[in-house]
Design an enzyme around this catalytic site. Structure first.
Site, mmCIF file in Angstrom:
data_model
loop_
_atom_site.group_PDB
_atom_site.id
_atom_site.type_symbol
_atom_site.label_atom_id
_atom_site.label_comp_id
_atom_site.label_asym_id
_atom_site.label_seq_id
_atom_site.Cartn_x
_atom_site.Cartn_y
_atom_site.Cartn_z
ATOM 1 N N SER A 167 0.840 -1.192 0.000
ATOM 2 C CA SER A 167 0.000 0.000 0.000
ATOM 3 C C SER A 167 0.878 1.247 0.000
ATOM 4 O O SER A 167 1.726 1.389 -0.886
ATOM 5 C CB SER A 167 -0.936 -0.045 1.205
ATOM 6 N N ASP A 453 -8.941 -6.537 -4.611
ATOM 7 C CA ASP A 453 -8.591 -5.191 -4.114
ATOM 8 C C ASP A 453 -9.267 -4.125 -4.980
ATOM 9 O O ASP A 453 -8.944 -3.968 -6.154
ATOM 10 C CB ASP A 453 -7.056 -5.032 -4.160
ATOM 11 N N HIS A 482 -8.151 -5.155 -0.320
ATOM 12 C CA HIS A 482 -6.833 -4.527 -0.187
ATOM 13 C C HIS A 482 -6.051 -5.013 1.045
ATOM 14 O O HIS A 482 -4.863 -5.313 0.968
ATOM 15 C CB HIS A 482 -7.032 -3.013 -0.125
HETATM 16 N N1 LIG Z 1 -5.071 -1.127 6.976
HETATM 17 C C1 LIG Z 1 -4.009 -0.384 6.397
HETATM 18 C C2 LIG Z 1 -4.541 0.124 5.114
HETATM 19 C C3 LIG Z 1 -3.736 0.850 4.239
HETATM 20 O O1 LIG Z 1 -3.137 0.035 3.325
HETATM 21 C C4 LIG Z 1 -3.574 0.725 7.310
HETATM 22 O O2 LIG Z 1 -4.360 1.149 8.142
HETATM 23 O O3 LIG Z 1 -2.447 1.166 7.241
#
Ligand SMILES: N[C@@H](CCO)C(=O)O
Ligand SMILES: CC(=O)SCCNC(=O)CCNC(=O)[C@H](O)C(C)(C)COP(=O)(O)OP(=O)(O)OC[C@H]1O[C@@H](n2cnc3c(N)ncnc32)[C@H](O)[C@@H]1OP(=O)(O)O
Length: 540
Positions: A167, A453, A482
């Site tokens: 991410s 995702d 995701h």
């Molecule tokens: N669950 C992750 C999501 C972002 O990729 C976070 O809170 O960092």
């Protein structure tokens, strides 16, 4: 300032050019992260041209740096993560796992703008002594890798064997790659993108607007004692929906109603039994809202009649509601005998506060099978028909996640980091378009995507794998969406391990060093979700 002290705890060599410390007293979020270090960079100029001074960069390391300074694995955290990889990828750390502490010197640095130790709205501007707050300057993913590299240099790192992250962490991985193959040899970007998409920018905007609409936001000049938790919680709720998938919510929650014997029941605090129908309607209408002013106002005299007033204009309605709705004092009385709670009425169950796991002042009446009763006062002599459910497990889960999040994150930091994400574009200043920018990379890359995702789509991972010349694409098979990269530990571990064995045989086949350090990955398992509401940890 130069220090010559060798830090045996982390196993890196001095002398350090920068001061390294372990405390940040002004930051209330700092103690949430255990045993991290902070390097203080005397001066750092952001992409924007703004120069910061005495810039803290929080980091954690595992394992030992070798003599050559090149057995290095850089791990990059996601939006709300910290330098403590064991908090969010713990099961991947340890001997013979992807993050093998006997072979690699592993380092994770905290992003600028995050509340967990690097310079951010919750740290002080040394030029004036004030918190940066909403005046913290815009930072970019490129700023992060540039300042993190200074920390690596200071620890004696000469080359990075592999750089891994998902991410936002994947965005950093891509930016790390632009230092060149001589410095970063292999990359593993996961569930990320070459540039923040219109879809992601729009979700981030909606989330920032949620925060700014909270009256407690105060243009960003709120206090730590009274932060805009309603707005931040709402932002996290919508963000969380983008981190999962429709199918995962359907299979996990369906139309279930909350079971307080298994999960906290999250309702508006300090609610009492309604004393008349309008109050009952208001209770249902505003259930779960955090910014209900009426909960904090003094109790007007309660009307005794069953009168339901005539419909009124919204202005009048508001006024009348105020007049007839008493303050809801702490503690909810148990369902009285003969109440019209219908077939749902019955025993009570203890409800625990998410923050403390202690019983709440409020005990919600529940049915014998643990389901929440609709709480009403008797108001007619004839039995009430079965009332429709208005409080579902899915929304209870969102409320719980919001409550959990606001105890560990800061609203200005949330805004700062999401604006940073919006700036992400690997082609900025490098190439006319994304394909040309990605074609400049020469590292071997393992791109990992998740077909379910909806945020960082599989097509975006295909784009990375298509244009990075030495890339291959792998898939995490998960319906979770995701966040599968933070949930499917076994798959992520297996894919990374296979790639490292192929790409780094000199490290992976050599005997591991004995490293004495605390146990990591105490939650050594895969979070399996998707079956009812079971949050199961299964060893693998
Ligand atoms: N669950 C992750 C999501 C972002 O990729 C976070 O809170 O960092
Ligand atoms: C200081 C720090 O915290 S550092 C940062 C840590 N976080 C990060 O690094 C960010 C990345 N991590 C994340 O975003 C998340 O932690 C994830 C995606 C990895 C997993 O999220 P989780 O909340 O652990 O998992 P999940 O979505 O399965 O939710 C489980 C929780 O919801 C609760 N829950 C499940 N169903 C319900 C329901 N119907 N009603 C209320 N609560 C529910 C469970 O009891 C459980 O509670 P717990 O967290 O107190 O154990």
């Amino acid at each position: 300032m130069t220090t010559t002290k060798i830090d045996r705890f982390h196993g890196f060599r001095g002398p350090h050019k920068y001061v390294h410390t372990r405390s940040q007293p002004e930051n209330p979020f700092f103690p949430l992260i255990h045993q991290q270090q902070i390097a203080i960079i005397p001066e750092f100029t952001l992409e924007s041209g703004v120069t910061l001074t005495d810039v803290p960069v929080a980091y954690k390391t595992w394992g030992e740096l070798n003599e050559a300074g090149d057995n290095v694995m850089v791990i990059c955290h996601a939006l709300s993560g910290s330098a403590d990889v064991s908090d969010w990828w713990g099961p991947l750390i340890g001997p013979n796992k992807a993050f093998d502490t006997t072979r690699f010197f592993i380092i994770c640095c905290n992003a600028l703008g995050s509340p967990y130790g690097s310079a951010s709205p919750v740290t002080r501007d040394p030029t004036c002594g004030q918190y940066y707050g909403p005046e913290f300057p815009l930072t970019t993913i490129r700023d992060d890798v540039n300042i993190h590299r200074l920390v690596l240099d200071d620890l004696g790192v000469t080359q990075v064997a592999a750089c891994i992250g998902g991410s936002m962490g994947g965005m950093l991985v891509l930016e790390w790659a632009y230092f060149g193959e001589e410095y970063v040899r292999n990359i593993v970007p996961i569930a990320t993108s070459a540039r923040h998409s219109a879809w992601c920018i729009s979700w981030a905007e909606a989330q920032r607007q949620s925060i700014s609409c909270d009256p407690k936001y105060e243009d960003g000049y709120y206090t730590f004692e009274d932060p805009p938790v309603a707005g931040l919680g709402a932002a996290r709720m919508s963000a969380l929906l983008t981190y999962r998938s429709r199918n995962s919510f359907e299979s996990r929650f369906g139309r279930n109603i909350p079971d307080p014997s298994r999960h906290p029941y999250i309702s508006t605090p300090s609610r009492r039994l309604p004393v008349n129908p309008r109050e009952e309607h208001w209770n249902i209408h505003t259930d779960g809202f955090k910014s209900c002013k009426k909960l904090n106002s003094p109790p007007p005299s309660s009307p005794s009649s069953e009168c339901i007033p005539e419909p009124a204009s919204s202005a009048t309605l508001h006024k009348e509601e105020k007049e007839i709705t008493p303050t809801l004092p702490p503690g909810l009385p148990p369902t009285p005998p003969g109440s019209s709670a219908g077939s749902d009425a019955g025993s009570t169950a203890t409800v625990r506060s998410p923050a403390t796991n202690q019983p709440n002042a409020t005990n919600h009446p529940t049915t014998a099978n643990g389901n929440i009763a609709i709480i009403t006062q008797p108001r007619t002599k004839t039995p009430s028909p079965q009332k429709p459910t208005t409080h579902f497990s899915a929304q209870n889960y969102l409320r719980y996640q919001a409550d959990k999040f606001v105890t560990r994150f800061d609203a200005n930091c949330y805004i700062s980091i999401t604006r940073k994400l919006d700036t992400h574009d690997v082609s900025r200043g490098r190439a006319a378009d994304i394909p040309s920018a990605l074609s400049q990379l020469s590292q071997h890359a393992l791109v990992i995507g998740i077909e379910s995702d909806g945020l960082f789509t599989y097509a975006e991972q295909q784009e990375l794998a298509q244009w990075i010349p030495n890339a291959k694409l792998a898939t995490i098979d998960s319906p979770e969406g995701h966040d599968a990269f933070l949930l499917q530990f076994k798959e992520v571990n297996g894919l990374i391990l296979e790639f490292l064995e192929e790409r780094l045989p000199e490290i992976m086949k050599a005997p591991g060093r004995e490293v004495v350090e605390k146990r990591f990955g105490e939650v050594a398992g895969e979070k399996r979700i998707g079956v009812g509401e079971v949050d199961d940890i299964t060893a693998w």
